[in-house]
Design an enzyme around this catalytic site. Sequence first.
Site, PDB file in Angstrom:
ATOM      1  N   ASN A   7     -51.884  41.548  42.250  1.00 50.47           N
ATOM      2  CA  ASN A   7     -51.413  41.534  43.639  1.00 50.47           C
ATOM      3  C   ASN A   7     -50.764  40.173  43.926  1.00 50.47           C
ATOM      4  OD1 ASN A   7     -51.471  40.914  46.470  1.00 50.47           O
ATOM      5  ND2 ASN A   7     -52.745  42.706  46.795  1.00 50.47           N
ATOM      6  N   ASP A   9     -49.300  39.103  46.800  1.00 49.08           N
ATOM      7  CA  ASP A   9     -49.147  38.771  48.229  1.00 49.08           C
ATOM      8  C   ASP A   9     -49.201  37.267  48.489  1.00 49.08           C
ATOM      9  OD1 ASP A   9     -49.180  41.483  48.666  1.00 49.08           O
ATOM     10  OD2 ASP A   9     -51.176  41.523  49.570  1.00 49.08           O
ATOM     11  N   HIS A  10     -50.135  36.592  47.798  1.00 46.28           N
ATOM     12  CA  HIS A  10     -50.365  35.189  48.167  1.00 46.28           C
ATOM     13  C   HIS A  10     -49.344  34.221  47.580  1.00 46.28           C
ATOM     14  CE1 HIS A  10     -53.500  36.358  50.698  1.00 46.28           C
ATOM     15  NE2 HIS A  10     -54.145  36.973  49.723  1.00 46.28           N
ATOM     16  N   ARG A  18     -43.577  27.382  54.278  1.00 50.27           N
ATOM     17  CA  ARG A  18     -42.474  26.467  54.570  1.00 50.27           C
ATOM     18  C   ARG A  18     -41.195  27.192  55.002  1.00 50.27           C
ATOM     19  NH1 ARG A  18     -43.230  20.950  53.009  1.00 50.27           N
ATOM     20  NH2 ARG A  18     -45.391  20.632  53.608  1.00 50.27           N
ATOM     21  N   HIS A  43     -48.646  44.200  49.359  1.00 51.44           N
ATOM     22  CA  HIS A  43     -49.054  44.795  50.637  1.00 51.44           C
ATOM     23  C   HIS A  43     -48.058  44.381  51.707  1.00 51.44           C
ATOM     24  CE1 HIS A  43     -52.587  45.244  53.766  1.00 51.44           C
ATOM     25  NE2 HIS A  43     -51.533  45.964  54.076  1.00 51.44           N
ATOM     26  N   ARG A  45     -47.586  44.251  55.168  1.00 55.28           N
ATOM     27  CA  ARG A  45     -48.383  44.414  56.395  1.00 55.28           C
ATOM     28  C   ARG A  45     -47.475  44.605  57.596  1.00 55.28           C
ATOM     29  NH1 ARG A  45     -53.995  42.477  55.554  1.00 55.28           N
ATOM     30  NH2 ARG A  45     -54.254  42.859  57.760  1.00 55.28           N
ATOM     31  N   ARG A  49     -46.886  39.233  57.368  1.00 53.01           N
ATOM     32  CA  ARG A  49     -47.380  37.852  57.239  1.00 53.01           C
ATOM     33  C   ARG A  49     -47.165  37.269  55.843  1.00 53.01           C
ATOM     34  NH1 ARG A  49     -53.883  38.718  57.587  1.00 53.01           N
ATOM     35  NH2 ARG A  49     -53.294  39.805  59.472  1.00 53.01           N
ATOM     36  N   HIS A  50     -47.073  38.118  54.833  1.00 56.96           N
ATOM     37  CA  HIS A  50     -46.756  37.580  53.502  1.00 56.96           C
ATOM     38  C   HIS A  50     -45.554  38.333  52.902  1.00 56.96           C
ATOM     39  CE1 HIS A  50     -49.788  40.627  52.621  1.00 56.96           C
ATOM     40  NE2 HIS A  50     -50.810  39.827  52.861  1.00 56.96           N
ATOM     41  N   GLU A  70     -48.935  48.782  48.719  1.00 59.69           N
ATOM     42  CA  GLU A  70     -50.124  48.862  49.555  1.00 59.69           C
ATOM     43  C   GLU A  70     -49.669  48.850  51.007  1.00 59.69           C
ATOM     44  OE1 GLU A  70     -53.140  45.977  48.322  1.00 59.69           O
ATOM     45  OE2 GLU A  70     -53.859  46.056  50.381  1.00 59.69           O
ATOM     46  N   THR A 100     -57.994  39.475  55.756  1.00 64.52           N
ATOM     47  CA  THR A 100     -57.636  40.330  54.628  1.00 64.52           C
ATOM     48  C   THR A 100     -58.164  41.735  54.935  1.00 64.52           C
ATOM     49  OG1 THR A 100     -57.853  40.629  52.222  1.00 64.52           O
ATOM     50  CG2 THR A 100     -59.739  39.649  53.362  1.00 64.52           C
ATOM     51  N   THR A 101     -57.940  42.688  54.045  1.00 58.84           N
ATOM     52  CA  THR A 101     -58.402  44.054  54.297  1.00 58.84           C
ATOM     53  C   THR A 101     -59.920  44.076  54.248  1.00 58.84           C
ATOM     54  OG1 THR A 101     -56.412  44.707  53.107  1.00 58.84           O
ATOM     55  CG2 THR A 101     -57.938  46.455  53.682  1.00 58.84           C
ATOM     56  N   GLU A 151     -59.492  53.936  45.434  1.00 59.01           N
ATOM     57  CA  GLU A 151     -59.755  52.561  45.031  1.00 59.01           C
ATOM     58  C   GLU A 151     -60.993  52.124  45.814  1.00 59.01           C
ATOM     59  OE1 GLU A 151     -56.481  49.815  44.709  1.00 59.01           O
ATOM     60  OE2 GLU A 151     -57.770  48.119  45.221  1.00 59.01           O
ATOM     61  N   HIS A 187     -60.844  44.005  45.194  1.00 51.31           N
ATOM     62  CA  HIS A 187     -61.119  43.097  46.318  1.00 51.31           C
ATOM     63  C   HIS A 187     -62.209  42.096  45.949  1.00 51.31           C
ATOM     64  CE1 HIS A 187     -61.028  41.490  50.350  1.00 51.31           C
ATOM     65  NE2 HIS A 187     -59.966  42.245  50.552  1.00 51.31           N
ATOM     66  N   GLY A 188     -61.833  40.826  46.034  1.00 51.64           N
ATOM     67  CA  GLY A 188     -62.805  39.748  45.826  1.00 51.64           C
ATOM     68  C   GLY A 188     -63.209  39.561  44.375  1.00 51.64           C
ATOM     69  N   GLY A 209     -55.899  39.975  43.347  1.00 50.77           N
ATOM     70  CA  GLY A 209     -54.881  39.100  43.903  1.00 50.77           C
ATOM     71  C   GLY A 209     -55.334  37.673  44.118  1.00 50.77           C
ATOM     72  N   HIS A 210     -56.082  37.442  45.186  1.00 52.44           N
ATOM     73  CA  HIS A 210     -56.335  36.089  45.659  1.00 52.44           C
ATOM     74  C   HIS A 210     -56.873  35.160  44.581  1.00 52.44           C
ATOM     75  CE1 HIS A 210     -58.467  32.879  47.847  1.00 52.44           C
ATOM     76  NE2 HIS A 210     -57.413  32.944  48.636  1.00 52.44           N
TER      77      HIS A 210
HETATM   78  N1  PXP Z   1     -56.966  46.168  46.599  1.00 53.62           N
HETATM   79  C1  PXP Z   1     -56.658  46.310  47.917  1.00 53.62           C
HETATM   80  C2  PXP Z   1     -56.459  47.693  48.439  1.00 53.62           C
HETATM   81  C3  PXP Z   1     -56.503  45.179  48.741  1.00 53.62           C
HETATM   82  O1  PXP Z   1     -56.222  45.343  50.053  1.00 53.62           O
HETATM   83  C4  PXP Z   1     -56.615  43.904  48.187  1.00 53.62           C
HETATM   84  C5  PXP Z   1     -56.374  42.698  49.030  1.00 53.62           C
HETATM   85  O2  PXP Z   1     -55.035  42.653  49.415  1.00 53.62           O
HETATM   86  C6  PXP Z   1     -56.919  43.816  46.815  1.00 53.62           C
HETATM   87  C7  PXP Z   1     -57.114  44.963  46.055  1.00 53.62           C
HETATM   88  C8  PXP Z   1     -57.035  42.487  46.135  1.00 53.62           C
HETATM   89  O3  PXP Z   1     -58.058  41.744  46.691  1.00 53.62           O
HETATM   90  P1  PXP Z   1     -58.169  40.211  46.304  1.00 53.62           P
HETATM   91  O4  PXP Z   1     -56.944  39.554  46.845  1.00 53.62           O
HETATM   92  O5  PXP Z   1     -59.425  39.777  46.985  1.00 53.62           O
HETATM   93  O6  PXP Z   1     -58.238  40.149  44.816  1.00 53.62           O
END
Ligand code: PXP
Length: 243
Positions: A7, A9-10, A18, A43, A45, A49-50, A70, A100-101, A151, A187-188, A209-210
């Site tokens: 992912n 996004d970040h 910036r 994602h 959104r 935002r990203h 997403e 976040t979600t 998921e 997630h996480g 992602g993060h």
């Molecule tokens: N899966 C989904 C559906 C999510 O919304 C996210 C966060 O955007 C992730 C996976 C990834 O989560 P993380 O950024 O905490 O790894």
Amino acid sequence: MIRLGVNIDHVATVRNARGGTHPDPVDAALLAAQHGADGITAHLREDRRHIRDEDMIRLRRELTVPLNFEMAATDEMVAMACELRPHACCLVPERREEVTTEGGLDVLGQQADLQARIARLREAGIRVSLFIDPVPAQIEASARVGGQVVELHTGAYAHDPEDAEFRRLYEGALAAETHGLELHAGHGLTFDNVGRVAGLPGLRELNIGHFLIGEAILVGLPGAISRMKREIATGAVFRAVER
Ligand code: PXP
């Protein structure tokens, strides 16, 4: 083999800080794919935002690995997805005030709307995944409304890696199999907690992602991805042997 969806996004979060064009999330996606990402997730959104609309268009044009779009299950997003035709869509709940979600989609509470929107996505040839908490009734409802994939939200387990939370994921995995749904999770997830999740029965894909993007600041994206893939493979083999 468990696929790793990266992912990005970040990368866009840092770019947007910036207001310019660097770092480019599409460049990051191409680099990730070159170094072992089996797919890319982004994602879009509602508040942009990203990731932005142009990022999605360029990802669709430039990527050679599957793109997982997403998005919230809104008419605006469904229309965009049907036009873009990514490999997959993952439907998530979205609240403007969240960082976040934060939880899974309430499939049970919006079955008719979801069924209609999922049908439109599937008619456009898009594989549809639902991001849900590991709750048997939500899993069953996901199959009923036409989802092909669930998921499972691993945030609660990642935050508090107790056996009880893992048990919920484990039972969710079994329920997904019972209802004929492909199993993904995310997630996480980090190097420390991904192994046990990778051992869930029937798991086909992890979306991360993060942590990966954060780790990339320290060791680079190729190194972060290759270590994550090793942790996933080790976790999956370990559980297979345990069983
Ligand atoms: N899966 C989904 C559906 C999510 O919304 C996210 C966060 O955007 C992730 C996976 C990834 O989560 P993380 O950024 O905490 O790894």
